[in-house]
Design a protein around this motif. Structure first.
Motif, mmCIF file in Angstrom:
data_model
loop_
_atom_site.group_PDB
_atom_site.id
_atom_site.type_symbol
_atom_site.label_atom_id
_atom_site.label_comp_id
_atom_site.label_asym_id
_atom_site.label_seq_id
_atom_site.Cartn_x
_atom_site.Cartn_y
_atom_site.Cartn_z
ATOM 1 N N LYS A 1 32.915 -0.714 -7.450
ATOM 2 C CA LYS A 1 32.547 -1.041 -9.178
ATOM 3 C C LYS A 1 34.650 -1.252 -9.626
ATOM 4 O O LYS A 1 35.400 -0.090 -9.604
ATOM 5 C CB LYS A 1 32.288 -0.550 -9.805
ATOM 6 N N PRO A 2 35.272 -1.849 -10.632
ATOM 7 C CA PRO A 2 36.112 -2.004 -11.353
ATOM 8 C C PRO A 2 36.468 -0.750 -12.292
ATOM 9 O O PRO A 2 35.005 0.093 -12.409
ATOM 10 C CB PRO A 2 36.103 -3.256 -12.559
ATOM 11 N N VAL A 3 37.150 -0.186 -12.329
ATOM 12 C CA VAL A 3 37.677 0.770 -12.935
ATOM 13 C C VAL A 3 37.378 0.587 -14.512
ATOM 14 O O VAL A 3 37.048 -0.490 -15.091
ATOM 15 C CB VAL A 3 38.714 2.007 -13.349
ATOM 16 N N LYS A 4 37.317 1.468 -14.998
ATOM 17 C CA LYS A 4 36.384 1.550 -17.196
ATOM 18 C C LYS A 4 38.284 1.591 -17.664
ATOM 19 O O LYS A 4 38.948 2.289 -17.205
ATOM 20 C CB LYS A 4 35.682 1.953 -16.954
ATOM 21 N N TYR A 5 38.394 1.479 -18.910
ATOM 22 C CA TYR A 5 39.375 1.676 -20.083
ATOM 23 C C TYR A 5 38.948 2.332 -20.294
ATOM 24 O O TYR A 5 37.664 2.212 -20.972
ATOM 25 C CB TYR A 5 39.894 0.091 -20.320
ATOM 26 N N VAL A 6 39.694 2.927 -20.876
ATOM 27 C CA VAL A 6 39.698 4.614 -22.180
ATOM 28 C C VAL A 6 39.411 4.054 -23.566
ATOM 29 O O VAL A 6 40.720 3.194 -23.806
ATOM 30 C CB VAL A 6 39.919 5.316 -21.648
ATOM 31 N N ILE A 7 38.550 3.830 -24.428
ATOM 32 C CA ILE A 7 39.029 3.353 -25.752
ATOM 33 C C ILE A 7 40.434 3.421 -26.674
ATOM 34 O O ILE A 7 40.788 3.355 -27.179
ATOM 35 C CB ILE A 7 37.934 3.426 -26.477
ATOM 36 N N TRP A 8 40.554 5.378 -26.378
ATOM 37 C CA TRP A 8 40.784 6.237 -27.174
ATOM 38 C C TRP A 8 42.348 6.325 -26.302
ATOM 39 O O TRP A 8 42.509 7.648 -25.648
ATOM 40 C CB TRP A 8 40.377 7.908 -27.609
ATOM 41 N N SER A 9 42.700 5.185 -25.535
ATOM 42 C CA SER A 9 43.640 5.132 -24.373
ATOM 43 C C SER A 9 45.804 5.704 -25.423
ATOM 44 O O SER A 9 45.449 6.653 -24.820
ATOM 45 C CB SER A 9 44.292 3.988 -24.206
ATOM 46 N N SER A 10 45.693 5.853 -26.765
ATOM 47 C CA SER A 10 46.825 5.958 -26.970
ATOM 48 C C SER A 10 46.595 7.770 -27.417
ATOM 49 O O SER A 10 47.154 8.140 -27.029
ATOM 50 C CB SER A 10 46.672 5.455 -28.666
ATOM 51 N N GLY A 11 45.606 8.061 -27.304
ATOM 52 C CA GLY A 11 45.096 9.303 -26.787
ATOM 53 C C GLY A 11 45.568 9.886 -25.696
ATOM 54 O O GLY A 11 45.754 11.514 -25.951
ATOM 55 N N LEU A 12 45.038 9.509 -25.515
ATOM 56 C CA LEU A 12 45.684 9.783 -23.223
ATOM 57 C C LEU A 12 46.972 9.949 -23.674
ATOM 58 O O LEU A 12 47.392 10.825 -22.924
ATOM 59 C CB LEU A 12 44.670 8.831 -22.315
ATOM 60 N N SER A 13 47.056 8.926 -24.390
ATOM 61 C CA SER A 13 48.445 9.132 -23.394
ATOM 62 C C SER A 13 49.792 10.016 -24.719
ATOM 63 O O SER A 13 50.318 10.296 -23.607
ATOM 64 C CB SER A 13 49.646 7.891 -24.758
ATOM 65 N N GLU A 14 49.008 10.627 -26.131
ATOM 66 C CA GLU A 14 49.527 11.706 -26.570
ATOM 67 C C GLU A 14 49.348 12.953 -25.299
ATOM 68 O O GLU A 14 50.223 13.758 -25.518
ATOM 69 C CB GLU A 14 48.098 12.221 -27.462
ATOM 70 N N PHE A 15 48.539 13.194 -24.591
ATOM 71 C CA PHE A 15 48.281 14.442 -23.725
ATOM 72 C C PHE A 15 49.023 14.537 -21.814
ATOM 73 O O PHE A 15 48.658 14.827 -21.675
ATOM 74 C CB PHE A 15 46.761 14.619 -23.114
ATOM 75 N N ARG A 16 49.503 12.838 -21.749
ATOM 76 C CA ARG A 16 50.394 12.430 -20.577
ATOM 77 C C ARG A 16 49.563 12.307 -19.989
ATOM 78 O O ARG A 16 49.205 13.038 -18.587
ATOM 79 C CB ARG A 16 51.474 13.253 -20.716
ATOM 80 N N THR A 17 48.060 11.891 -20.037
ATOM 81 C CA THR A 17 47.167 11.601 -19.149
ATOM 82 C C THR A 17 47.162 9.945 -18.456
ATOM 83 O O THR A 17 46.331 9.171 -19.218
ATOM 84 C CB THR A 17 45.690 12.388 -19.445
ATOM 85 N N THR A 18 47.044 9.507 -17.005
ATOM 86 C CA THR A 18 46.871 8.474 -16.810
ATOM 87 C C THR A 18 45.166 7.416 -16.571
ATOM 88 O O THR A 18 45.242 6.672 -16.243
ATOM 89 C CB THR A 18 47.159 8.081 -15.818
ATOM 90 N N GLY A 19 44.308 8.992 -16.545
ATOM 91 C CA GLY A 19 42.644 8.850 -16.305
ATOM 92 C C GLY A 19 42.575 10.043 -16.083
ATOM 93 O O GLY A 19 43.000 10.416 -15.403
ATOM 94 N N ILE A 20 40.986 9.316 -15.961
ATOM 95 C CA ILE A 20 40.261 10.583 -16.223
ATOM 96 C C ILE A 20 38.888 10.045 -15.243
ATOM 97 O O ILE A 20 38.190 8.845 -15.724
ATOM 98 C CB ILE A 20 39.688 11.203 -17.232
ATOM 99 N N PHE A 21 38.286 11.111 -14.139
ATOM 100 C CA PHE A 21 36.706 10.174 -13.312
ATOM 101 C C PHE A 21 35.787 11.163 -14.102
ATOM 102 O O PHE A 21 36.239 12.577 -13.759
ATOM 103 C CB PHE A 21 37.229 10.664 -11.472
ATOM 104 N N VAL A 22 34.993 10.625 -14.163
ATOM 105 C CA VAL A 22 33.996 11.677 -14.431
ATOM 106 C C VAL A 22 32.753 11.460 -13.786
ATOM 107 O O VAL A 22 32.463 10.394 -13.514
ATOM 108 C CB VAL A 22 33.465 11.126 -16.860
ATOM 109 N N ALA A 23 32.648 12.926 -12.995
ATOM 110 C CA ALA A 23 31.016 12.720 -12.057
ATOM 111 C C ALA A 23 30.128 12.128 -12.897
ATOM 112 O O ALA A 23 29.281 12.430 -11.818
ATOM 113 C CB ALA A 23 31.259 14.064 -11.551
ATOM 114 N N TYR A 24 30.468 13.285 -13.959
ATOM 115 C CA TYR A 24 28.312 12.622 -14.329
ATOM 116 C C TYR A 24 28.083 11.285 -14.581
ATOM 117 O O TYR A 24 26.869 11.203 -15.225
ATOM 118 C CB TYR A 24 28.208 13.413 -16.032
ATOM 119 N N THR A 25 28.997 10.558 -14.256
ATOM 120 C CA THR A 25 28.782 8.832 -15.256
ATOM 121 C C THR A 25 29.200 7.872 -13.474
ATOM 122 O O THR A 25 28.791 7.228 -13.459
ATOM 123 C CB THR A 25 29.093 8.223 -15.925
ATOM 124 N N GLY A 26 29.745 8.340 -12.922
ATOM 125 C CA GLY A 26 30.341 8.244 -11.919
ATOM 126 C C GLY A 26 31.522 7.141 -12.428
ATOM 127 O O GLY A 26 32.059 5.678 -11.307
#
Length: 363
Positions: A197-222
């Motif tokens: 399945k295609p990756v999902k976008y994070v709604i609060w992507s600007s927040g991820l940028s503040e934390f210098r994070t490019t992506g997150i894998f979440v095992a609980y939802t796959g």
């Protein structure tokens, strides 16, 4: 009688948490001591479950895990307010109430941690990806590192000319997040032999940028979640990296290499360019430490388009150097260390060891 029943109920919850925690700890420690079993038995199971969960949540275009997290935070705040109110007002026996809530929280924590390792976390302790793929990963000379950097530079230059761009040199507007997500999923499906399945976008992507994070894998939802605000040339690489995590490749260096392995010869040159550019950055970083003159020599060979994308990438991420980024790095370091990557975020750079082995086999 009611109070006695309440006390027994609290005791049952507490004992359930202890028993579940003990059983999980024994099982996971046994698996940790048998990496071949993790690779041959646990990993296929993990891939199947995560694939099914990602399929279930695929009807939501954005990160469902992000929304669930916000709901969890709201629920936790309500729980805390209620707890404080009861303890202050004395509407219920305070000690028994507190013990019951602590028991419930303990059970929730044990279930959460056990579920994480049952679904995905044990993948950190399987055989290395190099072993699984039969790559000869070993210490290499700086000359071999230079040769790899030369190859990556030449190939990155070639691919940069094939990417659709506008008049300024920037990526064409046709390269949207959704387009890249679909293309990466298609390429990864060809590699894995199953529908990814295609990756999902994070709604609060600007927040991820503040934390210098490019992506997150979440095992609980796959779900493989990606920061959609990242500079466009890096998106396919980050998408493939997070998809690799969903494919039960846990270690960061291995997820980086898997992203490269899946997309290096992608049909769309923009995808291949993205992973070559990332591989070049990692390789050049290692070469800079091993042989500064060789690093500068390779750097001088970048064409204008590669320089342009590197500059825009640096400009974007340099905005977010601050306290939030430091906290994020320390947290990620701690998380990776707990899961067997003692060098923390520096482990991302070990991708180069796998690249060297892969390049050596190509001759």
């Amino acid at each position: 009688m009611k109070r006695r029943y309440s006390l027994i109920k609290t005791l049952i919850i507490f004992l359930t948490a202890l028993v579940l925690g003990a059983v999980s700890l024994i099982a996971f420690n046994w698996l940790k001591a048998h990496p071949a079993t993790v690779t041959e038995v646990y990993r296929p199971f993990s891939r199947s479950v995560l694939g099914a969960m990602s399929g279930f949540w695929s009807f939501v275009p954005f990160s469902a895990a992000e929304v669930l997290l916000y709901a969890l935070i709201l629920g936790a705040l309500c729980f805390l307010v209620r707890l404080i109110w009861v303890l202050i007002s004395g509407d219920a026996p305070r000690l028994k109430y507190l013990l019951r809530k602590i028991s419930v929280l303990l059970l929730i924590a044990v279930v959460a941690v056990s579920s994480y390792y049952a679904l995905w976390g044990m993948n950190y302790f399987g055989l290395t990806l190099g072993t699984e793929l039969g790559l000869d990963v070993k210490k290499r000379s700086s000359a071999e590192l230079y040769e790899l950097a030369e190859y990556l530079c030449e190939r990155t230059n070639e691919l940069s000319l094939l990417v659709e761009r506008d008049g300024t040199g920037a990526f064409s507007p046709e390269y949207t997040f959704e387009y890249f997500a679909d293309e990466v999923a298609r390429e990864f499906s060809e590699y894995s032999g199953r529908e990814e399945k295609p990756v999902k976008y994070v709604i609060w992507s600007s927040g991820l940028s503040e934390f210098r994070t490019t992506g997150i894998f979440v095992a609980y939802t796959g779900e493989a979640n990606v920061n959609r605000d990242n500079y466009v040339s890096s998106l396919p690489f980050c998408m493939a990296h997070e998809t690799a995590h969903r494919y039960a490749v846990a270690r960061e260096d291995e997820a980086n290499f898997m992203a490269f392995l899946v997309l290096w010869d992608a049909e769309d040159p923009a995808l291949a360019y993205s992973v070559h550019l990332a591989a070049l950055r990692y390789t050049q970083s290692q070469l800079s430490s091993a042989d500064r003159e060789a690093f500068l020599e390779v750097s001088r060979k970048y064409n204008d388009l590669v320089r342009y994308d590197n500059q825009k990438y640096s400009e974007y991420w340099s905005q977010f150097e601050g306290k939030a980024a430091e906290v994020s790095q320390k947290t990620n370091n701690a998380y990776l260390s707990v899961n067997g990557q003692s060098d923390g975020t520096r482990s991302y750079g070990r991708m180069v060891d796998l690249l060297l082995a892969w390049y050596g086999e190509r001759g």
